[in-house]
Motif scaffolding. Structure first.
Motif, PDB file in Angstrom:
ATOM      1  N   UNK A 242       0.830  -1.203   0.000  1.00  0.00           N
ATOM      2  CA  UNK A 242       0.000   0.000   0.000  1.00  0.00           C
ATOM      3  C   UNK A 242       0.870   1.261   0.000  1.00  0.00           C
ATOM      4  N   UNK A 243       1.920   1.274   0.815  1.00  0.00           N
ATOM      5  CA  UNK A 243       2.815   2.440   0.851  1.00  0.00           C
ATOM      6  C   UNK A 243       3.439   2.680  -0.520  1.00  0.00           C
ATOM      7  N   UNK A 537      -6.192  -7.310 -17.836  1.00  0.00           N
ATOM      8  CA  UNK A 537      -6.264  -5.944 -17.319  1.00  0.00           C
ATOM      9  C   UNK A 537      -6.224  -6.016 -15.799  1.00  0.00           C
ATOM     10  N   UNK A 538      -5.169  -5.480 -15.207  1.00  0.00           N
ATOM     11  CA  UNK A 538      -4.939  -5.700 -13.785  1.00  0.00           C
ATOM     12  C   UNK A 538      -6.005  -5.048 -12.911  1.00  0.00           C
ATOM     13  N   UNK A 539      -6.499  -3.866 -13.279  1.00  0.00           N
ATOM     14  CA  UNK A 539      -7.546  -3.232 -12.482  1.00  0.00           C
ATOM     15  C   UNK A 539      -8.784  -4.113 -12.413  1.00  0.00           C
ATOM     16  N   UNK A 540      -9.154  -4.738 -13.530  1.00  0.00           N
ATOM     17  CA  UNK A 540     -10.315  -5.631 -13.537  1.00  0.00           C
ATOM     18  C   UNK A 540     -10.088  -6.836 -12.636  1.00  0.00           C
ATOM     19  N   UNK A 541      -8.860  -7.299 -12.599  1.00  0.00           N
ATOM     20  CA  UNK A 541      -8.549  -8.429 -11.729  1.00  0.00           C
ATOM     21  C   UNK A 541      -8.695  -8.040 -10.263  1.00  0.00           C
ATOM     22  N   UNK A 563      -2.061 -13.191  -5.477  1.00  0.00           N
ATOM     23  CA  UNK A 563      -1.550 -13.584  -6.793  1.00  0.00           C
ATOM     24  C   UNK A 563      -1.253 -12.338  -7.635  1.00  0.00           C
ATOM     25  N   UNK A 564      -2.131 -11.340  -7.535  1.00  0.00           N
ATOM     26  CA  UNK A 564      -1.925 -10.102  -8.281  1.00  0.00           C
ATOM     27  C   UNK A 564      -0.732  -9.322  -7.748  1.00  0.00           C
ATOM     28  N   UNK A 565      -0.571  -9.301  -6.423  1.00  0.00           N
ATOM     29  CA  UNK A 565       0.581  -8.610  -5.845  1.00  0.00           C
ATOM     30  C   UNK A 565       1.891  -9.190  -6.378  1.00  0.00           C
ATOM     31  N   UNK A 566       1.911 -10.489  -6.607  1.00  0.00           N
ATOM     32  CA  UNK A 566       3.127 -11.151  -7.069  1.00  0.00           C
ATOM     33  C   UNK A 566       3.508 -10.750  -8.490  1.00  0.00           C
ATOM     34  N   UNK A 567       2.613 -10.086  -9.203  1.00  0.00           N
ATOM     35  CA  UNK A 567       2.908  -9.653 -10.566  1.00  0.00           C
ATOM     36  C   UNK A 567       3.678  -8.338 -10.601  1.00  0.00           C
ATOM     37  N   UNK A 568       3.779  -7.641  -9.464  1.00  0.00           N
ATOM     38  CA  UNK A 568       4.556  -6.408  -9.411  1.00  0.00           C
ATOM     39  C   UNK A 568       6.014  -6.694  -9.744  1.00  0.00           C
ATOM     40  N   UNK A 569       6.697  -5.691 -10.259  1.00  0.00           N
ATOM     41  CA  UNK A 569       8.117  -5.898 -10.523  1.00  0.00           C
ATOM     42  C   UNK A 569       8.913  -5.851  -9.224  1.00  0.00           C
ATOM     43  N   UNK A 570      10.216  -5.891  -9.316  1.00  0.00           N
ATOM     44  CA  UNK A 570      11.058  -6.033  -8.128  1.00  0.00           C
ATOM     45  C   UNK A 570      11.004  -4.830  -7.200  1.00  0.00           C
ATOM     46  N   UNK A 571      10.499  -3.687  -7.680  1.00  0.00           N
ATOM     47  CA  UNK A 571      10.369  -2.517  -6.809  1.00  0.00           C
ATOM     48  C   UNK A 571       8.904  -2.150  -6.581  1.00  0.00           C
ATOM     49  N   UNK A 572       8.006  -3.113  -6.810  1.00  0.00           N
ATOM     50  CA  UNK A 572       6.611  -2.952  -6.422  1.00  0.00           C
ATOM     51  C   UNK A 572       5.740  -2.183  -7.385  1.00  0.00           C
TER      52      UNK A 572
END
Length: 615
Positions: A242-243, A537-541, A563-572
């Protein structure tokens, strides 16, 4: 008195050591991190290359555009001359300062990249710190104004290397001892040594920007972000995510007006080699209620207030002139053109700036605008007179046009349809006006509005619903579904436990989740008038995770959210879309819509409040 240039001038080289005629391999969208100064933003890659930067503002022409072309379309790369064996990267705590450690056989260096919070001219600071050993470095600065097209004239000016073309000038100071530092240079850094470069923008006909103390700027920038982040009210879970998302949203805000760009980039494609390449450096009304909700949940009331005021000012007083998007200062004309000299990210063309969808009729924005006005009134604790007038005007406008077909929430470039989600948004506009009449005790006759709300509701449940399949449909009479149908439970149109909602969610799961993430719609139906596919589309997910929670499927909601959080790149950071088959992020980056829905979903799962569209 304006300073003067030396007599000797030269053309900035189009080639040189390390010159490329093609984009360098391996630089993916997710390889980048975000820098920003609350006026504009830059993308810096893992290899030490700043590949995208518009100056002086988000909507200005870019001076670095190699992400959409080649190195000769502008970039600034600082990296070891010998092969890099390992890369470690992070944001420094709760800031927008990027630290990248590059390890070679000779030793290791750390790049510290940031943009000071702007007080005057914009600056970009790059520091090279020796971590161990002795490492030979190369700095390759290639400014190309006019979105990667214009080759500047390079000269020396008051102790800086200057690149000038038309209305733009860049000035490079610092370096490893040479004064001024050349745009192309090699130098050596030893353990414990720190070398700073400062790139400043200005007008060539104005005084050169003041010298920036890089060390003092670093301290001030770190303090700014840490102090700002300390004000955030965090949920019990997912605090780091969230931050980072809220810092990203803050970085996408335009400080003078409070506007929030959908993304700081243009032209990054939604699918490899495709034509779905848009300019997102503008402000969408449909993002607004999600923006306000995310800022309010995080206790960022100053930002929420500024954004709400910007939007009301940008829209003005005539609902008949309401647009789906505006410029960062409230501009209405966002003319779309193609940049033919850019090859596109991995060949995805055309590369566009401006956005022709600004002139479309989209019924849904009336509901979204009403939702913002309603939520903004809640934020203020009172209903301002202009908000009351605007809500009534919007409801009146809905009464006149709600039966008209439109281009839909996704800005379809095909034929108009009676999109179900658009009709739900029309219902939302009337519903929020009825709520205001009731909650604020207005001396308005609510009976005709209650009747209109029911009329829209009945039509949607009749014409937008397929009783045989037990699902709402993308538009009246269609067989397909659309992720925007998740607005039905999220807006309060129907409760999440309604059997028709359950049937719609099942249809979305069966038809729009071939790889476990949510597509907006099936592009092969040609409803959008474009060729090719697009990613999930990530927002829809994130909306689906919200809906699972509202349906009482808490375990499914949490599992899908993580599962969606895990799709972020290495710096979120998240882009607009994700391609599961290629395991890559696609679309403009970072995408505010993705981070807004992440934040709202995190608070929903942690605290169980109403979703933003039904607040």
């Amino acid at each position: 008195m304006a300073s003067t240039e030396t007599v000797q001038t030269r053309e900035a080289p189009r080639t040189g050591w390390g010159s490329e005629t093609q984009a360098e391999p391996g630089l993916l969208i997710e390889d980048h991190a975000l820098l920003g100064d609350l006026y504009t933003a830059a993308l810096v890659a893992k290899d030490g290359s700043i590949d995208f930067l518009c100056l002086p503002d988000f909507d200005s022409d870019a001076c670095f555009t190699s992400l959409l072309g080649t190195a000769d379309n502008g970039r600034w790369k600082v990296a070891p001359t010998s092969p890099v064996r390992e890369v470690k990267r992070r944001y420094r705590g709760k800031t927008l300062i990027v630290e990248t450690e590059l390890v070679t056989d000779e030793g290791a260096v750390r790049l510290v990249d940031f943009m000071p919070i702007r007080k005057g001219s914009p600056h970009l600071v790059r520091q090279v710190e020796g971590v161990r050993g002795t490492v030979k470095m190369r700095s390759d600065l290639r400014p190309r104004f006019g979105n990667g097209y214009t080759v500047p004239l390079v000269s020396n000016r008051d102790g800086a290397s200057a690149a000038v073309a038309g209305p733009d000038a860049l000035y490079l100071r610092g370096g490893a001892g040479e004064a001024p530092p050349p745009f192309e240079s090699e130098f050596t850094v030893r353990a414990g040594q720190r070398i700073s470069f400062v790139l400043s923008w200005g007008r060539p006909y104005s005084d050169i920007p003041d010298v920036l103390d890089a060390e003092a700027a670093l301290r001030e920038t770190q303090s700014f972000w840490e102090d700002w982040a300390s004000k955030i009210r965090l949920p019990a879970k997912y605090q780091d995510e969230v931050v980072r998302s809220l810092i990203t949203l803050k970085a996408c805000s335009f400080q003078p007006t409070g506007a929030l760009v959908a993304a700081p980039t243009f032209g990054l494609p939604e699918t490899p080699g495709g034509e779905r390449n848009w300019d997102y450096r503008f402000c969408w009304i449909r993002d607004a209620v999600l923006t306000l909700h995310a800022l309010m949940r995080g206790n960022l009331t100053d930002e929420a207030e500024a954004f709400g005021n910007w939007m009301v000012n940008a829209i003005g007083g005539a609902p008949t002139q309401l647009q789906i998007m505006y410029g960062i200062r409230g501009e209405r004309r966002l003319t779309e053109v193609s940049l033919d000299w850019l090859n596109g990210y991995e060949g995805a063309r055309p590369v566009r700036i401006g956005n022709g969808a600004y002139s479309q009729f989209q019924l849904d924005i009336l509901g979204e605008f009403a939702g913002v006005l309603y939520l903004h009134a809640k934020l203020k604790g009172t209903l301002p007179e202009r908000a009351r007038k605007a809500l009534k005007s919007v409801a009146t406008r809905v009464s006149e046009v709600w039966r008209n077909p439109d281009h839909g929430i996704w800005e379809m470039r095909g034929p108009k349809h009676d999109f179900t989600a658009s009709k739900v948004s029309a219902w939302t506009a009337v519903d929020r006006w009825v709520r205001v009449i009731e909650e604020y005790g207005l001396s308005e006759d609510k009976a005709p509005w209650v009747k209109l709300r029911q009329t829209i509701f009945d039509e949607v449940c009749s014409k937008g619903y397929d009783a045989k399949r037990n699902t709402f449909t993308q538009y009246y009479g269609s067989k397909g579904v659309d992720a925007s149908l998740l607005f039905i439970p999220l807006s309060g149109f129907l409760p999440a436990d309604d059997p028709r909602v359950a049937g719609t969610v099942l249809a979305i799961e069966q038809e729009l989740m071939p790889d476990g993430l949510v597509l907006r719609y099936r592009t092969e139906d040609s409803v959008d008038g474009l060729e090719g596919e697009e990613g999930a589309f990530l927002a829809c997910s994130f909306w689906l995770a919200d809906t699972y929670h509202l349906m009482g499927r808490q375990e499914d909601a949490q599992r899908f959210f993580e599962k969606l959080l895990a799709l972020s790149n290495d710096v979120g950071l998240l882009a607009e879309e994700y391609l599961p088959k290629e395991r890559r992020l696609f679309g403009n980056f970072p995408q505010a819509f993705s981070h807004l829905t992440l934040v709202n979903c995190a608070y929903l799962l942690a605290e169980g409040y109403k979703p933003p569209l039904d607040s």
